[in-house]
Scaffold this motif. Structure first.
Motif, PDB file in Angstrom:
ATOM      1  N   MET A   1       0.846  -1.201   0.000  1.00 25.19           N
ATOM      2  CA  MET A   1       0.000   0.000   0.000  1.00 25.19           C
ATOM      3  C   MET A   1       0.876   1.244   0.000  1.00 25.19           C
ATOM      4  O   MET A   1       1.713   1.422   0.898  1.00 25.19           O
ATOM      5  N   GLN A   3       0.972   5.245   0.404  1.00 17.67           N
ATOM      6  CA  GLN A   3       0.173   6.340   0.947  1.00 17.67           C
ATOM      7  C   GLN A   3       0.753   7.670   0.479  1.00 17.67           C
ATOM      8  O   GLN A   3       1.947   7.934   0.612  1.00 17.67           O
ATOM      9  N   GLN A   4      -0.116   8.496  -0.074  1.00 12.04           N
ATOM     10  CA  GLN A   4       0.307   9.800  -0.570  1.00 12.04           C
ATOM     11  C   GLN A   4       0.685  10.734   0.580  1.00 12.04           C
ATOM     12  O   GLN A   4       0.072  10.707   1.644  1.00 12.04           O
ATOM     13  N   ILE A 338      -3.450   2.212  -3.326  1.00 14.59           N
ATOM     14  CA  ILE A 338      -2.995   3.556  -2.978  1.00 14.59           C
ATOM     15  C   ILE A 338      -4.010   4.218  -2.063  1.00 14.59           C
ATOM     16  O   ILE A 338      -5.225   4.063  -2.244  1.00 14.59           O
ATOM     17  N   SER A 339      -3.514   4.946  -1.065  1.00 14.28           N
ATOM     18  CA  SER A 339      -4.392   5.697  -0.177  1.00 14.28           C
ATOM     19  C   SER A 339      -3.938   7.145  -0.126  1.00 14.28           C
ATOM     20  O   SER A 339      -2.757   7.456  -0.332  1.00 14.28           O
ATOM     21  N   ALA A 340      -4.888   8.027   0.146  1.00 16.03           N
ATOM     22  CA  ALA A 340      -4.567   9.445   0.289  1.00 16.03           C
ATOM     23  C   ALA A 340      -3.889   9.683   1.640  1.00 16.03           C
ATOM     24  O   ALA A 340      -3.764   8.771   2.458  1.00 16.03           O
ATOM     25  N   GLN A 341      -3.461  10.906   1.861  1.00 21.59           N
ATOM     26  CA  GLN A 341      -2.754  11.233   3.103  1.00 21.59           C
ATOM     27  C   GLN A 341      -3.629  10.989   4.326  1.00 21.59           C
ATOM     28  O   GLN A 341      -3.116  10.644   5.408  1.00 21.59           O
ATOM     29  N   ASP A 342      -4.959  11.147   4.164  1.00 16.80           N
ATOM     30  CA  ASP A 342      -5.862  10.920   5.297  1.00 16.80           C
ATOM     31  C   ASP A 342      -6.224   9.463   5.482  1.00 16.80           C
ATOM     32  O   ASP A 342      -7.043   9.115   6.346  1.00 16.80           O
ATOM     33  N   GLY A 343      -5.638   8.584   4.674  1.00  9.99           N
ATOM     34  CA  GLY A 343      -5.859   7.153   4.824  1.00  9.99           C
ATOM     35  C   GLY A 343      -6.969   6.582   3.957  1.00  9.99           C
ATOM     36  O   GLY A 343      -7.120   5.361   3.884  1.00  9.99           O
ATOM     37  N   LYS A 344      -7.742   7.436   3.310  1.00  9.30           N
ATOM     38  CA  LYS A 344      -8.820   6.944   2.463  1.00  9.30           C
ATOM     39  C   LYS A 344      -8.257   6.332   1.180  1.00  9.30           C
ATOM     40  O   LYS A 344      -7.315   6.854   0.598  1.00  9.30           O
ATOM     41  N   ALA A 345      -8.864   5.217   0.772  1.00  5.93           N
ATOM     42  CA  ALA A 345      -8.393   4.531  -0.435  1.00  5.93           C
ATOM     43  C   ALA A 345      -8.643   5.385  -1.671  1.00  5.93           C
ATOM     44  O   ALA A 345      -9.673   6.043  -1.803  1.00  5.93           O
ATOM     45  N   TYR A 410      -1.642  10.164  -8.752  1.00  4.06           N
ATOM     46  CA  TYR A 410      -1.562   9.073  -7.787  1.00  4.06           C
ATOM     47  C   TYR A 410      -0.349   9.169  -6.866  1.00  4.06           C
ATOM     48  O   TYR A 410      -0.355   8.607  -5.770  1.00  4.06           O
TER      49      TYR A 410
END
Length: 537
Positions: A1, A3-4, A338-345, A410
Motif C-alpha cells: 500500500m 500512501q500519498q 494507494i491511499s490518500a494522506q488521510d488514509g482513504k483509499a 496518484y
C-alpha cells in the motif's frame, strides 16, 4: 500500500510544490521555448514526473511505472479510440469527394472567408465538440479551413482557439458528469454554474477568430457577424444549461449560432474583400458551388454528421444504454493499492466500455458512412490504415501525457499543487480556473482535469468558505481555455492540417490567447464569488 504525502520535502507544502511543478514546467519550456516536438516533450516530462514521484514522493519505482501504464491504457479508449475513428470518418468523406461538397456548402451561405471561418470553426466545430469531443472538432475544422484555402498554420490556430467554450459540455456533457461523480454535487447544479461562465467567454471567441484571420480590417468589416454568432451561441448555451438540458447545451448553442448567422446574412453582408486579400489563400467562390453541386450531393455531404447526431442521440435512451452496457467491464487495476494522506483509499477501477465508448459509436458511424458514400470495404480499410499512419506521432504524445497525469495524481504531486494554491484564501476563487487550465493543458481533456482536480476544488472551497459548486464549475470552465495549448490538441491540429513537427510554432501562436481568455475567466469567477456578480448564479 502506497500512501500519498502532500508535503514530502521537509514538511513544506511550498517546497514540495516546487518539485511537483517540474513535470509541467519542463513540458511547457520544451514546447514553447526549446521548440521540441510534443511526443519528445511529453516523454521527457513523463520521465521527470516518475523521478519526482520516486525520489521526492517516495512512490516505489515499480508502482510509478504501473500507474503510468494505467494512465496510458486508460487513454486508449477514452482519447485515442475517439480521435482515430473521428479522423477516419473525416478521411472517408475526403476519399469519396463529399468533404469538398461540404466545404463548398459554407460558401453558399457566404463567399467571405472570414464568415466561413466562423461558421466552420466556431458553429460547426461546436456541434462536433458536442457530439464527440476529445480533439475531434480541431481535426475536422482545421482540415476544412485548409480545404477552403487558408494557410495550414492559420487554420490550426483558428481551429484550436475556436474549440474553447463548447469543451465543458463536450461529448454530451461527459466532463460535467465526471465532475458530479468526483465532487458529489448534483449534475444539474454543476451544469447550471458552468452554463453561467463559459457563455460569457463564448460571446467573444468569434471576434478573436476574425482578429487572428484578418486583423483590424477583419474586425471592422465583420464584427456584426462575429458578435451575432458569439451572442447567439452564448445565450442559447446559457438558456439550455439553465432551463432546458445540460446535456444538449452545446448542440443548442451551435445550432442557434449557425441559424443566427444564416438569418443575419439575408439582410447584411460584410464589405467586399480585395481579390488578393489573403494572397490566394482562399480560392473557392459561391458561384462555383452553386453550379457544381446538386441538392442531393449537399445532403450526402452533411449526412455523416447528421448520422453522428442520430447515433449519439439514440444511445441516450435507457433501453439502448442497457444493451450497450453488456459490453462494459469494470475491474481494479492490477498491482495498485494507494491511499490518500488521510488514509482513504484512492480508486483504481478500470472501466472497459467496449460498446458504449464514444470511439466505438464513431466507428459505427464511419462504417455506415462508408456505405452511404459508396466507399468500398477495401477502400475504407485502406483509409483506416492511412489514418493510423497520419496519427503516428499524436499517439505517443497522448499516451505519455495521460501517463504523466496519472503519475502526478496518484503520487500526490497534483494534491500538493492544489493545496498550495488553496492557501490563498478567498483569492482562491481567482486561481480556481487556473487549476482547471493546468489540468487540461497537461491532459488535453476537460473530463480528465475534472477527474484530477474536481474533488480538490471542493476541498479548497470548504477550507476557504467559498461555494463548492462555484469552484468545481470553475475547474471545468477554466479548463476549456487550456485545451488549445495541450500537447494532445497541438498534435491533432498539426496532423489535421499537414504540418506535423510544427506543434511548437502553433503553441506560440495560441498561448497568448489562452492566457488572455484565462485571465478573463479568472476575473469572472472571482466576481461571481462576491456580491458584485453573485446574482449571475
Amino acid at each position: 500500500m502506497f500512501q500519498q504525502i502532500y508535503d514530502p520535502v521537509n514538511g513544506s507544502l511550498f517546497a514540495s510544490a516546487l518539485f511537483a511543478m517540474l513535470p509541467l514546467l519542463s513540458m511547457f519550456v520544451m514546447l514553447g521555448w526549446l521548440k521540441i516536438s510534443p511526443h519528445v516533450s511529453a516523454a521527457v516530462s513523463l520521465v521527470i514526473c516518475i523521478l519526482v514521484a520516486a525520489f521526492v514522493y517516495h512512490m516505489p519505482m515499480g508502482v510509478a511505472f504501473n500507474v503510468g501504464a494505467y494512465g496510458a491504457v486508460f487513454s486508449v479508449l477514452t482519447v485515442l479510440w475517439i480521435i482515430v475513428n473521428a479522423i477516419w470518418l473525416y478521411n472517408l468523406t475526403v476519399k469519396s469527394g463529399h468533404f469538398a461538397v461540404l466545404r463548398d456548402s459554407f460558401a453558399l451561405i457566404s463567399d467571405d472567408p472570414r464568415i466561413q471561418a466562423i461558421l466552420i470553426a466556431f458553429s460547426f466545430g461546436a456541434l462536433i465538440e458536442a457530439l464527440a469531443g476529445a480533439g475531434t472538432p480541431v481535426a475536422i475544422a482545421g482540415a476544412m479551413l485548409v480545404a477552403i484555402g487558408l494557410h495550414p498554420l492559420k487554420a490550426a490556430v483558428i481551429a484550436l482557439v475556436a474549440d474553447t467554450a463548447p469543451v465543458a459540455f463536450g461529448a454530451l456533457s461527459v466532463p460535467i458528469t465526471t465532475l458530479a461523480q468526483v465532487t458529489g454535487i448534483p449534475f444539474e447544479e454543476l451544469g447550471h454554474h458552468v452554463g453561467h461562465q463559459t457563455p460569457v467567454i463564448a460571446a467573444f471567441v468569434p471576434l478573436v477568430l476574425v482578429w487572428i484571420m484578418d486583423g483590424k480590417r477583419g474586425l471592422r468589416q465583420t464584427w456584426v457577424a462575429a458578435v451575432t454568432a458569439g451572442l447567439a451561441f452564448g445565450i442559447a448555451q446559457w438558456a439550455s444549461a439553465s432551463f432546458f438540458s445540460v446535456v444538449l447545451a452545446d448542440v443548442v448553442g451551435a445550432l442557434a449560432s449557425a441559424a443566427a448567422m444564416v438569418v443575419l446574412l439575408k439582410f447584411w453582408q460584410p464589405e467586399k474583400l480585395p481579390a488578393d486579400a489573403f494572397q490566394n489563400e482562399v480560392t473557392k467562390t459561391a458561384g462555383q458551388v452553386a453550379i457544381t453541386h446538386s441538392r442531393k450531393q449537399l445532403m450526402l455531404a452533411y449526412a455523416p454528421y447528421a448520422l453522428i447526431i442520430a447515433i449519439f442521440t439514440i444511445v441516450q435512451f435507457g433501453f439502448v444504454q442497457k444493451w450497450l452496457n453488456l459490453g462494459t467491464f469494470k475491474f481494479a487495476w492490477p498491482g495498485l493499492a494507494i491511499s490518500a494522506q488521510d488514509g482513504k483509499a484512492v480508486g483504481t477501477m478500470f472501466t472497459l466500455n467496449t460498446l458504449s465508448a464514444a470511439g466505438s459509436l464513431l466507428l459505427v458511424a464511419g462504417v455506415i458512412t462508408a456505405m452511404m458514400l459508396r466507399v468500398s470495404a477495401a477502400q475504407a480499410a485502406e483509409t483506416y490504415g492511412k489514418t493510423l499512419v497520419q496519427m503516428r506521432w499524436a499517439v505517443p504524445t497522448v499516451l505519455c501525457v495521460m501517463a504523466l497525469a496519472f503519475v502526478m495524481n496518484y503520487s500526490g504531486q497534483t494534491g500538493t499543487l492544489g493545496r498550495w494554491l488553496a492557501g490563498t484564501g478567498s483569492a482562491f476563487a481567482f486561481l480556481s480556473p487556473v487549476i482547471g487550465w493546468i489540468g487540461v493543458a497537461v491532459t488535453g481533456s476537460d473530463n480528465s482535469a475534472n477527474a484530477l482536480f474536481g474533488a480538490l476544488q471542493v476541498a479548497a472551497a470548504h477550507e476557504t468558505g467559498l461555494s463548492p459548486a462555484l469552484l468545481a464549475a470553475a475547474n471545468a470552465s477554466g479548463g476549456v481555455l487550456g485545451k488549445m495549448i495541450s500537447p494532445q490538441s497541438l498534435a491533432v491540429g498539426a496532423a489535421a492540417v499537414g504540418i506535423i513537427g510544427q506543434e511548437g510554432l502553433i503553441f506560440r501562436k495560441v498561448v497568448g490567447w489562452s492566457l488572455i481568455l484565462l485571465l478573463a475567466m479568472a476575473v469572472l469567477v472571482y466576481l461571481q464569488s462576491t456580491p458584485v456578480l453573485s446574482w449571475m448564479l
